[in-house]
Write a protein that holds these residues in place. Structure first.
Motif, PDB file in Angstrom:
ATOM      1  N   ASN A   1      12.004  29.359-107.124  1.00  0.00           N
ATOM      2  CA  ASN A   1      11.157  30.149-106.215  1.00  0.00           C
ATOM      3  C   ASN A   1      10.924  31.581-106.697  1.00  0.00           C
ATOM      4  N   ALA A   2      11.095  31.815-107.993  1.00  0.00           N
ATOM      5  CA  ALA A   2      10.770  33.137-108.533  1.00  0.00           C
ATOM      6  C   ALA A   2       9.256  33.267-108.665  1.00  0.00           C
ATOM      7  N   ASP A   3       8.765  34.486-108.404  1.00  0.00           N
ATOM      8  CA  ASP A   3       7.352  34.784-108.642  1.00  0.00           C
ATOM      9  C   ASP A   3       7.239  35.158-110.123  1.00  0.00           C
ATOM     10  N   VAL A   4       7.068  34.149-110.979  1.00  0.00           N
ATOM     11  CA  VAL A   4       7.174  34.359-112.428  1.00  0.00           C
ATOM     12  C   VAL A   4       6.122  35.330-112.965  1.00  0.00           C
ATOM     13  N   PRO A   5       4.840  35.229-112.547  1.00  0.00           N
ATOM     14  CA  PRO A   5       3.848  36.196-113.058  1.00  0.00           C
ATOM     15  C   PRO A   5       4.174  37.641-112.692  1.00  0.00           C
ATOM     16  N   ASN A   6       4.904  37.838-111.591  1.00  0.00           N
ATOM     17  CA  ASN A   6       5.312  39.186-111.203  1.00  0.00           C
ATOM     18  C   ASN A   6       6.622  39.577-111.880  1.00  0.00           C
ATOM     19  N   LYS A   7       7.472  38.589-112.120  1.00  0.00           N
ATOM     20  CA  LYS A   7       8.762  38.840-112.773  1.00  0.00           C
ATOM     21  C   LYS A   7       8.570  39.341-114.199  1.00  0.00           C
ATOM     22  N   LEU A   8       7.622  38.717-114.914  1.00  0.00           N
ATOM     23  CA  LEU A   8       7.419  39.040-116.325  1.00  0.00           C
ATOM     24  C   LEU A   8       6.198  39.930-116.519  1.00  0.00           C
ATOM     25  N   LEU A   9       6.381  40.973-117.289  1.00  0.00           N
ATOM     26  CA  LEU A   9       5.241  41.808-117.658  1.00  0.00           C
ATOM     27  C   LEU A   9       4.270  41.004-118.520  1.00  0.00           C
ATOM     28  N   MET A  10       4.823  40.169-119.389  1.00  0.00           N
ATOM     29  CA  MET A  10       4.002  39.320-120.252  1.00  0.00           C
ATOM     30  C   MET A  10       4.875  38.301-120.966  1.00  0.00           C
ATOM     31  N   VAL A  11       4.213  37.315-121.552  1.00  0.00           N
ATOM     32  CA  VAL A  11       4.830  36.371-122.490  1.00  0.00           C
ATOM     33  C   VAL A  11       4.215  36.660-123.851  1.00  0.00           C
ATOM     34  N   ILE A  12       5.065  36.877-124.850  1.00  0.00           N
ATOM     35  CA  ILE A  12       4.589  37.110-126.218  1.00  0.00           C
ATOM     36  C   ILE A  12       5.028  35.912-127.049  1.00  0.00           C
ATOM     37  N   THR A  13       4.060  35.143-127.518  1.00  0.00           N
ATOM     38  CA  THR A  13       4.402  33.892-128.190  1.00  0.00           C
ATOM     39  C   THR A  13       3.807  33.772-129.587  1.00  0.00           C
ATOM     40  N   ASP A  14       4.604  33.221-130.473  1.00  0.00           N
ATOM     41  CA  ASP A  14       4.140  32.846-131.807  1.00  0.00           C
ATOM     42  C   ASP A  14       3.176  31.669-131.665  1.00  0.00           C
ATOM     43  N   ALA A  15       2.427  31.398-132.715  1.00  0.00           N
ATOM     44  CA  ALA A  15       1.510  30.257-132.705  1.00  0.00           C
ATOM     45  C   ALA A  15       2.223  28.984-133.126  1.00  0.00           C
ATOM     46  N   GLU A  16       2.741  28.948-134.351  1.00  0.00           N
ATOM     47  CA  GLU A  16       3.322  27.710-134.880  1.00  0.00           C
ATOM     48  C   GLU A  16       4.832  27.689-134.678  1.00  0.00           C
ATOM     49  N   MET A  17       5.307  26.662-133.965  1.00  0.00           N
ATOM     50  CA  MET A  17       6.731  26.508-133.676  1.00  0.00           C
ATOM     51  C   MET A  17       7.061  25.026-133.550  1.00  0.00           C
ATOM     52  N   PRO A  18       8.310  24.649-133.840  1.00  0.00           N
ATOM     53  CA  PRO A  18       8.698  23.244-133.680  1.00  0.00           C
ATOM     54  C   PRO A  18       8.552  22.772-132.236  1.00  0.00           C
ATOM     55  N   GLU A  19       8.302  21.499-132.072  1.00  0.00           N
ATOM     56  CA  GLU A  19       8.266  20.791-130.791  1.00  0.00           C
ATOM     57  C   GLU A  19       7.066  21.144-129.907  1.00  0.00           C
ATOM     58  N   MET A  20       6.770  22.429-129.731  1.00  0.00           N
ATOM     59  CA  MET A  20       5.571  22.826-128.984  1.00  0.00           C
ATOM     60  C   MET A  20       5.071  24.166-129.511  1.00  0.00           C
ATOM     61  N   ASP A  21       3.821  24.214-129.925  1.00  0.00           N
ATOM     62  CA  ASP A  21       3.290  25.463-130.470  1.00  0.00           C
ATOM     63  C   ASP A  21       2.829  26.407-129.354  1.00  0.00           C
ATOM     64  N   GLY A  22       2.448  27.622-129.762  1.00  0.00           N
ATOM     65  CA  GLY A  22       2.071  28.635-128.785  1.00  0.00           C
ATOM     66  C   GLY A  22       0.783  28.328-128.050  1.00  0.00           C
ATOM     67  N   TYR A  23      -0.122  27.587-128.693  1.00  0.00           N
ATOM     68  CA  TYR A  23      -1.384  27.231-128.049  1.00  0.00           C
ATOM     69  C   TYR A  23      -1.141  26.211-126.934  1.00  0.00           C
ATOM     70  N   ARG A  24      -0.321  25.209-127.245  1.00  0.00           N
ATOM     71  CA  ARG A  24       0.003  24.202-126.225  1.00  0.00           C
ATOM     72  C   ARG A  24       0.800  24.841-125.087  1.00  0.00           C
ATOM     73  N   LEU A  25       1.700  25.756-125.421  1.00  0.00           N
ATOM     74  CA  LEU A  25       2.457  26.475-124.397  1.00  0.00           C
ATOM     75  C   LEU A  25       1.509  27.195-123.445  1.00  0.00           C
ATOM     76  N   THR A  26       0.521  27.881-124.005  1.00  0.00           N
ATOM     77  CA  THR A  26      -0.452  28.591-123.168  1.00  0.00           C
ATOM     78  C   THR A  26      -1.223  27.620-122.284  1.00  0.00           C
ATOM     79  N   THR A  27      -1.633  26.488-122.848  1.00  0.00           N
ATOM     80  CA  THR A  27      -2.350  25.472-122.072  1.00  0.00           C
ATOM     81  C   THR A  27      -1.493  24.980-120.905  1.00  0.00           C
ATOM     82  N   GLU A  28      -0.199  24.729-121.171  1.00  0.00           N
ATOM     83  CA  GLU A  28       0.702  24.265-120.109  1.00  0.00           C
ATOM     84  C   GLU A  28       0.889  25.331-119.035  1.00  0.00           C
TER      85      GLU A  28
END
Length: 313
Positions: free
Chosen positions: A225-252
């Motif tokens: 029940n955390a208000d995640v968009p308010n909790k975090l100033l931002m998410v800073i993500t790399d593009a290429e990563m094992p298991e799930m890349d940054g583009y798919r993360l953004t889509t999710e």
């Protein structure tokens, strides 16, 4: 193989699909290694090599390629293996990382393969060559080791995470103190740079080594029940990563009503023109090339200004 790169439009078809293309090659033995095709400009025989004085031991020399002088790095020696001997029959892979272009001397190129990031796994722990890997995968029952090129380059030209004093004097940045950000990157070099930069702003950091771990953490907070968009100033993500890349993360993130308002910054060593197309496709809020601490602070300031204009800080 000089024409191995597709057009930007064709390459962006992989974006958001959690897929990547790797260029596989050998160094001084039979072991297969790989890097992301997106970072490769061309593959060719070694042009005339010019030695330079006081060069780093892993730098063979420089070549002139269409008017551009490029360092040639012995990738085998750079990751602790037996050095390669340059000759006019040698192969180089010309790459672009973090706004710089360089050539890597390799033993020979194998092929290009299209894979799902779910088949790319974190490297095993321990010392030795694993120190220079971001991931591994298996192709035709053979292990393929994906090299952490950012680490290789940082050992040749160290990256600074120090923010200019004039940037830190900005009064708006005082509103960043105590705020939280989520950092997502599989490269230890990049993660340390991010943490050190954020520490200069008194920002608290959470970290995840790939997109899947980050998504699980975000959903865990949301389930609590955390208000995640308010909790975090931002998410800073790399593009290429094992298991799930940054583009798919953004889509999710955009597909989850509890997370969709998060401010997502793509922080990558891939080329700018390519990423502008990718950012637009998956819905990131901003894009930033790696290892630019002042511009990273500018990105934080931009987000703070948005929140101030909205009356949220």
């Amino acid at each position: 193989m000089a024409g191995i790169l597709d057009t930007v439009d064709q390459r962006t078809q992989l974006v958001g699909e959690n897929r990547l293309e790797i260029l596989m090659f050998r160094l001084s033995g039979r072991q297969l290694f790989a890097i992301n095709v997106f970072k490769v400009q061309e593959v060719l025989h070694l042009p005339k090599l010019t030695l330079i004085p006081q060069r780093n031991p892993v730098v063979c020399g420089v070549v002139n390629l269409r008017g551009q002088t490029l360092p040639v790095i012995d990738l085998s020696q750079a990751i602790g293996m037996r050095p390669l001997t340059p000759s006019d029959k040698s192969t180089i892979i010309v790459t672009e990382y973090n706004r710089s272009v360089q050539a890597f001397l390799v033993g020979g190129v194998d092929r290009i393969l299209n894979l799902n990031w779910e088949s790319i796994l974190p490297p095993p722990g321990g010392a030795g060559r694993a120190h220079y890997l971001t991931a591994i995968t298996k192709v035709d029952d053979q292990i393929v080791e994906i090299i952490d090129v950012e680490k290789v380059l940082s050992e040749i030209v160290p990256m600074s995470s120090k923010v200019s004093a004039s940037k830190l004097e900005d009064p708006l940045l005082a509103k960043a103190r105590g705020r939280e950000v989520l950092l997502v990157d599989d490269s230890g070099v990049a993660m340390n740079q991010l943490r050190e930069t954020m520490a200069q702003l008194d920002i608290r950091t959470h970290s995840a080594g790939d997109g899947l771990k980050a998504l699980k953490l975000l959903k865990l907070w949301a389930d609590s029940n955390a208000d995640v968009p308010n909790k975090l100033l931002m998410v800073i993500t790399d593009a290429e990563m094992p298991e799930m890349d940054g583009y798919r993360l953004t889509t999710e993130i955009r597909n989850d009503p509890r997370l969709q308002d998060l401010y997502v910054v793509l922080h990558t060593s891939l080329s700018g023109s390519f990423n502008e197309a990718m950012v637009k496709k998956v819905g990131c809020d901003d894009f930033l090339s790696k290892f630019q601490p002042d511009k990273l602070v500018d990105t934080v300031r931009k987000r703070l200004q948005m929140l101030e204009d909205q009356g949220k800080i």
